[in-house]
Scaffold this motif. Structure first.
Motif, PDB file in Angstrom:
ATOM      1  N   ILE A   1       0.878  -1.124  -0.118  1.00 48.90           N
ATOM      2  CA  ILE A   1       0.045  -0.081   0.069  1.00 48.90           C
ATOM      3  C   ILE A   1       0.820   1.156   0.067  1.00 48.90           C
ATOM      4  CG2 ILE A   1      -1.822   1.250   1.336  1.00 48.90           C
ATOM      5  CD1 ILE A   1      -2.793  -1.437   2.216  1.00 48.90           C
ATOM      6  N   GLU A   2       0.477   2.381  -0.842  1.00 48.93           N
ATOM      7  CA  GLU A   2       1.295   3.729  -0.929  1.00 48.93           C
ATOM      8  C   GLU A   2       2.874   3.195  -1.124  1.00 48.93           C
ATOM      9  OE1 GLU A   2      -0.315   5.465   2.366  1.00 48.93           O
ATOM     10  OE2 GLU A   2      -1.975   5.985   1.457  1.00 48.93           O
ATOM     11  N   ASP A   3       3.095   2.370  -1.864  1.00 48.89           N
ATOM     12  CA  ASP A   3       4.591   2.116  -2.170  1.00 48.89           C
ATOM     13  C   ASP A   3       5.295   1.629  -1.169  1.00 48.89           C
ATOM     14  OD1 ASP A   3       6.502   2.215  -4.409  1.00 48.89           O
ATOM     15  OD2 ASP A   3       7.260   4.052  -3.829  1.00 48.89           O
ATOM     16  N   LYS A   4       4.426   0.836  -0.104  1.00 51.04           N
ATOM     17  CA  LYS A   4       5.415   0.242   0.871  1.00 51.04           C
ATOM     18  C   LYS A   4       4.945  -1.318   1.043  1.00 51.04           C
ATOM     19  CE  LYS A   4       5.708   4.207   4.012  1.00 51.04           C
ATOM     20  NZ  LYS A   4       5.071   5.211   3.384  1.00 51.04           N
ATOM     21  N   GLN A   5       5.686  -2.110   0.996  1.00 50.74           N
ATOM     22  CA  GLN A   5       5.179  -3.552   1.341  1.00 50.74           C
ATOM     23  C   GLN A   5       5.509  -3.958   2.796  1.00 50.74           C
ATOM     24  OE1 GLN A   5       6.873  -6.411  -1.646  1.00 50.74           O
ATOM     25  NE2 GLN A   5       7.698  -5.118  -2.809  1.00 50.74           N
ATOM     26  N   PHE A   6       4.475  -4.486   3.173  1.00 48.94           N
ATOM     27  CA  PHE A   6       4.804  -4.847   4.722  1.00 48.94           C
ATOM     28  C   PHE A   6       4.172  -6.405   5.331  1.00 48.94           C
ATOM     29  CE2 PHE A   6       0.507  -2.998   3.416  1.00 48.94           C
ATOM     30  CZ  PHE A   6      -0.402  -3.936   4.513  1.00 48.94           C
ATOM     31  N   VAL A   7       4.480  -6.739   6.481  1.00 51.75           N
ATOM     32  CA  VAL A   7       4.217  -7.621   7.231  1.00 51.75           C
ATOM     33  C   VAL A   7       3.695  -7.400   8.677  1.00 51.75           C
ATOM     34  CG1 VAL A   7       4.701  -9.985   7.990  1.00 51.75           C
ATOM     35  CG2 VAL A   7       5.628  -9.249   5.799  1.00 51.75           C
ATOM     36  N   THR A   8       2.594  -7.932   8.891  1.00 50.31           N
ATOM     37  CA  THR A   8       1.947  -7.541  10.338  1.00 50.31           C
ATOM     38  C   THR A   8       2.996  -8.173  11.435  1.00 50.31           C
ATOM     39  OG1 THR A   8      -0.164  -7.374   9.219  1.00 50.31           O
ATOM     40  CG2 THR A   8      -0.104  -7.539  11.560  1.00 50.31           C
ATOM     41  N   ASN A   9       3.362  -7.481  12.491  1.00 59.81           N
ATOM     42  CA  ASN A   9       4.402  -7.945  13.408  1.00 59.81           C
ATOM     43  C   ASN A   9       3.798  -9.353  13.960  1.00 59.81           C
ATOM     44  OD1 ASN A   9       6.714  -7.739  14.857  1.00 59.81           O
ATOM     45  ND2 ASN A   9       5.397  -6.990  16.666  1.00 59.81           N
ATOM     46  N   ALA A  10       2.703  -9.650  14.199  1.00 61.02           N
ATOM     47  CA  ALA A  10       2.204 -10.736  14.773  1.00 61.02           C
ATOM     48  C   ALA A  10       2.703 -12.001  14.166  1.00 61.02           C
ATOM     49  CB  ALA A  10       0.699 -10.829  15.058  1.00 61.02           C
ATOM     50  N   TYR A  11       2.712 -12.193  13.052  1.00 61.84           N
ATOM     51  CA  TYR A  11       3.181 -13.314  12.141  1.00 61.84           C
ATOM     52  C   TYR A  11       4.718 -13.591  12.316  1.00 61.84           C
ATOM     53  CZ  TYR A  11      -1.207 -12.805   9.330  1.00 61.84           C
ATOM     54  OH  TYR A  11      -2.239 -12.548   8.945  1.00 61.84           O
ATOM     55  N   ILE A  12       5.483 -12.559  12.360  1.00 63.34           N
ATOM     56  CA  ILE A  12       6.875 -12.368  12.661  1.00 63.34           C
ATOM     57  C   ILE A  12       7.144 -13.014  14.219  1.00 63.34           C
ATOM     58  CG2 ILE A  12       8.962 -11.123  12.720  1.00 63.34           C
ATOM     59  CD1 ILE A  12       7.727  -8.983  10.787  1.00 63.34           C
ATOM     60  N   GLN A  13       6.573 -12.512  14.985  1.00 61.22           N
ATOM     61  CA  GLN A  13       6.826 -12.883  16.368  1.00 61.22           C
ATOM     62  C   GLN A  13       6.333 -14.334  16.549  1.00 61.22           C
ATOM     63  OE1 GLN A  13       8.536 -11.208  18.277  1.00 61.22           O
ATOM     64  NE2 GLN A  13       8.423  -9.285  16.951  1.00 61.22           N
ATOM     65  N   SER A  14       5.075 -14.654  15.829  1.00 57.92           N
ATOM     66  CA  SER A  14       4.925 -16.172  16.039  1.00 57.92           C
ATOM     67  C   SER A  14       5.985 -17.231  15.688  1.00 57.92           C
ATOM     68  CB  SER A  14       3.418 -16.366  15.516  1.00 57.92           C
ATOM     69  OG  SER A  14       2.623 -15.645  15.958  1.00 57.92           O
ATOM     70  N   ILE A  15       6.374 -16.644  14.506  1.00 61.56           N
ATOM     71  CA  ILE A  15       7.614 -17.602  13.784  1.00 61.56           C
ATOM     72  C   ILE A  15       8.757 -17.756  14.701  1.00 61.56           C
ATOM     73  CG2 ILE A  15       9.222 -17.794  12.044  1.00 61.56           C
ATOM     74  CD1 ILE A  15       6.335 -18.671  11.323  1.00 61.56           C
TER      75      ILE A  15
ATOM     76  N   LYS B   1     -11.134  -4.369  -2.279  1.00 61.94           N
ATOM     77  CA  LYS B   1      -9.994  -3.946  -3.067  1.00 61.94           C
ATOM     78  C   LYS B   1      -9.355  -5.100  -3.547  1.00 61.94           C
ATOM     79  CE  LYS B   1      -9.468   0.770  -2.237  1.00 61.94           C
ATOM     80  NZ  LYS B   1     -10.309   1.351  -1.186  1.00 61.94           N
ATOM     81  N   ASN B   2      -8.654  -4.894  -4.859  1.00 54.06           N
ATOM     82  CA  ASN B   2      -7.851  -6.099  -5.303  1.00 54.06           C
ATOM     83  C   ASN B   2      -6.670  -5.483  -5.801  1.00 54.06           C
ATOM     84  OD1 ASN B   2     -10.600  -6.840  -7.050  1.00 54.06           O
ATOM     85  ND2 ASN B   2      -9.815  -7.980  -5.291  1.00 54.06           N
ATOM     86  N   ASN B   3      -5.160  -6.207  -5.747  1.00 58.84           N
ATOM     87  CA  ASN B   3      -4.199  -5.817  -6.278  1.00 58.84           C
ATOM     88  C   ASN B   3      -3.611  -7.061  -7.150  1.00 58.84           C
ATOM     89  OD1 ASN B   3      -1.291  -5.567  -6.911  1.00 58.84           O
ATOM     90  ND2 ASN B   3      -0.993  -4.615  -4.903  1.00 58.84           N
ATOM     91  N   ILE B   4      -4.014  -7.156  -8.633  1.00 56.88           N
ATOM     92  CA  ILE B   4      -3.529  -8.179  -9.286  1.00 56.88           C
ATOM     93  C   ILE B   4      -2.100  -8.583  -9.174  1.00 56.88           C
ATOM     94  CG2 ILE B   4      -3.587  -7.178 -11.710  1.00 56.88           C
ATOM     95  CD1 ILE B   4      -5.130  -9.558 -12.572  1.00 56.88           C
TER      96      ILE B   4
END
Ligand code: MN
Length: 235
Positions: free
Chosen positions: A13-27, A79-82
């Motif tokens: 979104i808005e030229d930023k790629q991101f991962v939500t922190n909870a996924y990272i912490q769970s790993i 909303k979609n992002n093909i």
């Protein structure tokens, strides 16, 4: 050596790629090394990602472009992002054929199904029959909202048991199942809540958010723990 877990980006979104922190912490707390895998438009890179990591986590996010599962948009589709959809679907196909462990969550489960040829109800209002409200309104994402019933002979049942309460943050649901997939949990309104791939070491998709329940739920820690264990031992 701890297993390297590729965490595919959740959104762009808005030229930023991101991962939500909870996924990272769970790993991390389950004993894996989380590596964030960004969207890059290159088949070569998909190949590199697949050989680099020992396991893969596909996260929650927005809706998949309906054309990618053979439908035109219906009322209720978000909303979609093909570009992101195609990247994730192509990577999922490669990961599945490598037979390395893959855990897919919410949108990730829908990517899993579409990559195997399945379809999605673009909004739960299009699913026949009465349905629960699967978009919970609670204050915290770790709170549970509805029950699920786990299929007796599933791999998932070994990790989380026969039934439990889960959180719910989805307005879309699985319709037709993809090839070689089986339903391994449903809600009381028959909504598909989890799937797994037949004769695969570990390819599980869940509709709820186990990463948000990680601290409060031993079952979710068991699910992540077994995902990491399989990633450490499947080659
Ligand atoms: Mn649900």
């Amino acid at each position: 050596m701890k297993p390297k877990i590729g965490v595919i980006i959740c959104g762009f979104i808005e030229d930023k790629q991101f991962v939500t922190n909870a996924y990272i912490q769970s790993i991390r707390y389950s004993g894996g090394i989380p590596l964030i895998l960004p969207l890059i438009r290159s088949d070569r890179m998909l190949e590199e990602y697949t050989s680099l990591c020992d396991g893969f986590l596909f996260c929650g996010g927005g809706d998949i472009t309906p054309l990618l599962f053979g439908q035109e948009p219906k009322s209720g589709n978000g909303k979609n992002n093909i570009t992101l959809d195609l990247f994730q679907i192509r990577l999922m196909k490669r990961v599945l054929s490598s037979r390395k462990p893959v855990l897919s969550i919410c949108r990730g489960m829908q990517i899993f199904n579409v990559a195997c040829g399945g379809t999605i109800f673009q909004d739960i209002s299009l699913q026949p029959g009465k349905h629960l409200d699967h978009m919970q309104q609670s204050f915290s994402r770790q709170e549970v909202s509805h029950k699920i019933f786990v299929t007796p002979d599933s791999q998932l049942k070994k990790y989380i048991g026969s039934y439990l309460f889960v959180n719910s943050y989805h307005h879309q649901t699985l319709n037709k199942l993809g090839k070689s997939l089986k339903v391994c949990a449903t809600a009381s309104d028959s909504t598909i809540e989890a799937i797994e791939m037949l004769s695969h070491p570990f390819a599980i998709g869940v509709q709820w958010h186990p990463e948000s329940m990680y601290r409060s739920s031993p079952e979710m820690r068991e699910l992540f723990g077994n995902f990491i264990l399989k990633s450490a031992t499947t080659h």
